[in-house]
Design a protein around this motif. Structure first.
Motif, mmCIF file in Angstrom:
data_model
loop_
_atom_site.group_PDB
_atom_site.id
_atom_site.type_symbol
_atom_site.label_atom_id
_atom_site.label_comp_id
_atom_site.label_asym_id
_atom_site.label_seq_id
_atom_site.Cartn_x
_atom_site.Cartn_y
_atom_site.Cartn_z
ATOM 1 N N TYR A 54 10.770 -34.808 -4.591
ATOM 2 C CA TYR A 54 10.361 -33.811 -3.601
ATOM 3 C C TYR A 54 10.254 -32.401 -4.204
ATOM 4 O O TYR A 54 10.141 -31.415 -3.480
ATOM 5 C CB TYR A 54 11.334 -33.815 -2.426
ATOM 6 C CG TYR A 54 11.493 -35.185 -1.818
ATOM 7 C CD1 TYR A 54 10.388 -36.001 -1.595
ATOM 8 C CD2 TYR A 54 12.743 -35.678 -1.478
ATOM 9 C CE1 TYR A 54 10.522 -37.272 -1.049
ATOM 10 C CE2 TYR A 54 12.891 -36.951 -0.923
ATOM 11 C CZ TYR A 54 11.766 -37.742 -0.716
ATOM 12 O OH TYR A 54 11.908 -39.002 -0.173
ATOM 13 N N GLY A 55 10.309 -32.337 -5.547
ATOM 14 C CA GLY A 55 10.073 -31.078 -6.232
ATOM 15 C C GLY A 55 11.302 -30.273 -6.574
ATOM 16 O O GLY A 55 11.230 -29.320 -7.345
ATOM 17 N N GLU A 107 5.995 -32.440 -4.723
ATOM 18 C CA GLU A 107 6.524 -31.104 -4.448
ATOM 19 C C GLU A 107 6.920 -30.873 -2.996
ATOM 20 O O GLU A 107 6.862 -29.758 -2.504
ATOM 21 C CB GLU A 107 5.503 -30.049 -4.873
ATOM 22 C CG GLU A 107 5.296 -29.936 -6.374
ATOM 23 C CD GLU A 107 6.508 -29.372 -7.118
ATOM 24 O OE1 GLU A 107 7.390 -28.769 -6.476
ATOM 25 O OE2 GLU A 107 6.567 -29.542 -8.350
ATOM 26 N N GLY A 108 7.309 -31.930 -2.288
ATOM 27 C CA GLY A 108 7.746 -31.707 -0.918
ATOM 28 C C GLY A 108 8.090 -32.991 -0.204
ATOM 29 O O GLY A 108 7.731 -34.082 -0.648
ATOM 30 N N THR A 109 8.811 -32.862 0.902
ATOM 31 C CA THR A 109 9.163 -33.993 1.752
ATOM 32 C C THR A 109 8.785 -33.689 3.187
ATOM 33 O O THR A 109 9.116 -32.627 3.723
ATOM 34 C CB THR A 109 10.668 -34.334 1.657
ATOM 35 O OG1 THR A 109 11.006 -35.237 2.701
ATOM 36 C CG2 THR A 109 11.546 -33.106 1.779
ATOM 37 N N LYS A 110 8.089 -34.632 3.810
ATOM 38 C CA LYS A 110 7.636 -34.416 5.184
ATOM 39 C C LYS A 110 8.783 -34.471 6.189
ATOM 40 O O LYS A 110 8.741 -33.802 7.215
ATOM 41 C CB LYS A 110 6.584 -35.466 5.546
ATOM 42 C CG LYS A 110 5.243 -35.225 4.894
ATOM 43 C CD LYS A 110 4.190 -36.184 5.410
ATOM 44 C CE LYS A 110 4.460 -37.598 4.937
ATOM 45 N NZ LYS A 110 3.369 -38.513 5.326
ATOM 46 N N TYR A 138 -4.091 -31.612 4.841
ATOM 47 C CA TYR A 138 -2.633 -31.747 4.794
ATOM 48 C C TYR A 138 -2.272 -33.165 4.367
ATOM 49 O O TYR A 138 -2.965 -34.118 4.710
ATOM 50 C CB TYR A 138 -2.038 -31.441 6.166
ATOM 51 C CG TYR A 138 -0.550 -31.696 6.258
ATOM 52 C CD1 TYR A 138 -0.054 -32.736 7.030
ATOM 53 C CD2 TYR A 138 0.344 -30.927 5.531
ATOM 54 C CE1 TYR A 138 1.311 -32.990 7.113
ATOM 55 C CE2 TYR A 138 1.703 -31.165 5.609
ATOM 56 C CZ TYR A 138 2.177 -32.203 6.401
ATOM 57 O OH TYR A 138 3.519 -32.455 6.461
ATOM 58 N N ALA A 139 -1.192 -33.310 3.622
ATOM 59 C CA ALA A 139 -0.806 -34.608 3.082
ATOM 60 C C ALA A 139 -0.285 -35.515 4.187
ATOM 61 O O ALA A 139 0.902 -35.543 4.476
ATOM 62 C CB ALA A 139 0.242 -34.416 1.995
ATOM 63 N N GLU A 140 -1.174 -36.249 4.795
ATOM 64 C CA GLU A 140 -0.815 -37.072 5.939
ATOM 65 C C GLU A 140 -0.700 -38.554 5.606
ATOM 66 O O GLU A 140 -0.793 -39.398 6.487
ATOM 67 C CB GLU A 140 -1.847 -36.895 7.050
ATOM 68 C CG GLU A 140 -1.824 -35.503 7.659
ATOM 69 C CD GLU A 140 -2.914 -35.309 8.700
ATOM 70 O OE1 GLU A 140 -3.872 -36.103 8.693
ATOM 71 O OE2 GLU A 140 -2.808 -34.362 9.491
ATOM 72 N N ASP A 145 6.800 -40.391 2.158
ATOM 73 C CA ASP A 145 7.390 -39.134 2.599
ATOM 74 C C ASP A 145 7.083 -38.002 1.628
ATOM 75 O O ASP A 145 7.159 -36.835 1.967
ATOM 76 C CB ASP A 145 8.913 -39.311 2.744
ATOM 77 C CG ASP A 145 9.595 -38.062 3.245
ATOM 78 O OD1 ASP A 145 9.028 -37.384 4.117
ATOM 79 O OD2 ASP A 145 10.690 -37.748 2.744
ATOM 80 N N THR A 146 6.732 -38.361 0.397
ATOM 81 C CA THR A 146 6.512 -37.361 -0.647
ATOM 82 C C THR A 146 5.188 -36.637 -0.452
ATOM 83 O O THR A 146 4.161 -37.257 -0.185
ATOM 84 C CB THR A 146 6.513 -38.035 -2.029
ATOM 85 O OG1 THR A 146 7.765 -38.677 -2.233
ATOM 86 C CG2 THR A 146 6.276 -37.020 -3.132
ATOM 87 N N ILE A 147 5.211 -35.315 -0.609
ATOM 88 C CA ILE A 147 3.993 -34.514 -0.620
ATOM 89 C C ILE A 147 3.528 -34.363 -2.062
ATOM 90 O O ILE A 147 4.221 -33.784 -2.896
ATOM 91 C CB ILE A 147 4.228 -33.118 -0.022
ATOM 92 C CG1 ILE A 147 4.852 -33.218 1.375
ATOM 93 C CG2 ILE A 147 2.917 -32.338 0.018
ATOM 94 C CD1 ILE A 147 3.964 -33.782 2.430
#
Length: 405
Positions: A54-55, A107-110, A138-140, A145-147
């Motif tokens: 998740y970064g 680099e992210g978690t939803k 948007y990362a859909e 869960d990872t962006i």
């Protein structure tokens, strides 16, 4: 240099995933006990997370968010602390070698909306929404869960390279392992940045974007994707983007410290890995798979590495078992996956076959067969993950397997 000079055979690698183990490892006694058990079991190398999916980094970074500052307080006991340095200290005390893992384009978690991808939305990949066939900025991607972020965005590339330089320069590690050094799946990236980059690569405009590349299957079915006329060239271009980053990453690592080994983890399912935009084979390897362009071999990056770990993540150990269970192909087995890995790498660098221990829950005999297969056929075995050795009580099971010659 021969592959045995790059890395000796007989490696017993244990992956210590921070998301699964980080909370427990905040306890110094538990940390020492895990390292002690690993050493006594015959483990030679630990892989530990320096940057998670998740970064966040597990050490105080000048560039990234720290795991201790996660909004759900999952790892609050690490706030202001340096997991990477602590685990290195324990490993060195036990005479274990250590590889730092870096999850690259994640680099992210939803779930909690943590990560730099939320601060820098222009970094995010753009998907074809498999339900509607429309582009989504948007990362859909509902499966993960990872962006993920765009591997060709200049700021993304500089960010990842800065983190690599920071780790290699600041920590006493034996090697770097890149993970998630890829696109998330076949539905990304369809941003305007990628469109202009691809059109420059082919020297003309794509008339129907993105239909001339691909169209999702009905109802979002990934196994029924319709390939457009540019799809083989698109797979080549995406894989070349990842190869370019791997080359840049190697330069950064080797400039910081020549003796730091440079490797990657990938899934062994090469015939499907074009979906992630990765050609992890040697450039000397040729494939006639239907999605591959005539020049696809140019995108191969194994020759840039000093070792590769391939995930042979199947409960079936032998090719015969895969056939009996009516698997789609022989490489849906540990043995078949090893065969695929060795064929694609073409004896250019060491291959370390990797196992997902959860595949052998309640079946230690099958686990033993799988470990033996990996150690016999490749440079060693990587075990994912340490948490399962704890859950299944397999530390004692492991010792005789890793001692066997």
């Amino acid at each position: 240099m021969s592959i045995n000079e790059l890395l000796p055979k007989g490696l017993n690698v244990l992956w210590v995933d921070f998301l699964a183990n980080g909370a427990r490892l905040a306890n110094s006694e538990y940390r020492k006990e895990m390292v002690r058990k690993a050493k006594e079991s015959g483990v030679t190398h630990l892989v530990v997370d320096a940057k998670i999916p998740y970064g966040h980094t597990t050490y105080p970074s000048r560039y990234a968010l720290h795991v201790g500052d996660w909004s759900d307080n999952r790892f609050q006991e690490w706030r202001g602390k340096d997991f990477l340095r602590e685990i290195i200290r324990e490993a060195r005390g036990a005479d274990l070698k250590i590889f730092a893992n870096v999850d690259v384009f994640a680099e992210g978690t939803k779930k909690t909306r943590d990560g730099l991808a939320f601060e820098k939305k222009e970094w995010q990949v753009a998907y074809i929404n498999p339900e509607s066939s429309k582009l989504s900025a948007y990362a859909e991607d509902h499966d993960d869960d990872t962006i993920f972020v765009n591997p060709i965005h200049p700021e993304v590339v500089n960010h990842q390279l800065s983190i690599l330089e920071e780790i290699v320069s600041g920590y006493d590690i034996d090697g770097i392992v890149l993970d998630r050094c890829r696109y998330p799946n076949v539905h990304a990236d369809f941003s305007e940045l990628s469109r202009s980059g691809f059109e420059a690569y082919i020297g003309q405009q794509v008339e129907q974007w993105p239909a001339d590349i691909l169209e999702p299957g009905p109802g979002g079915r990934r196994d029924e994707i319709k390939w457009g006329k540019w799809f083989p060239k698109w797979t080549e271009w995406r894989a070349l983007n990842i190869k370019k980053f791997v080359q840049q990453a190697r330069t950064v690592v080797k400039t910081a410290r020549e003796d730091c080994l440079f490797g990657i983890y990938v899934g062994s399912w090469y015939p499907l890995y074009y979906q992630e935009g990765v050609n992890w084979a040697s450039e000397s390897y040729r494939t006639d798979l239907p999605w591959a362009s005539a020049d696809y071999h140019r995108s191969a990056y194994a020759d840039e590495l000093e070792f590769i770990m391939t995930g042979c993540y199947y409960p079936e150990v032998t090719v015969e078992e895969a056939a009996l269970n009516e698997r789609p192909a022989s490489w849906y087995s540990v043995e078949g996956a090893i065969n695929m890995s060795l064929e694609a790498i073409n004896n250019k660098i060491p291959v370390i076959a990797s196992l997902y221990l959860h595949d052998y829950n309640r079946n230690p005999e099958q686990f033993a067969k799988a470990v033996h297969m990996c150690r016999e056929r490749t440079h060693g075995v990587m075990l994912f993950d340490a948490i399962y050795l704890e859950m299944y009580g397999w530390w004692d099971e492991l010792h005789p397997l890793l001692q066997r010659t």
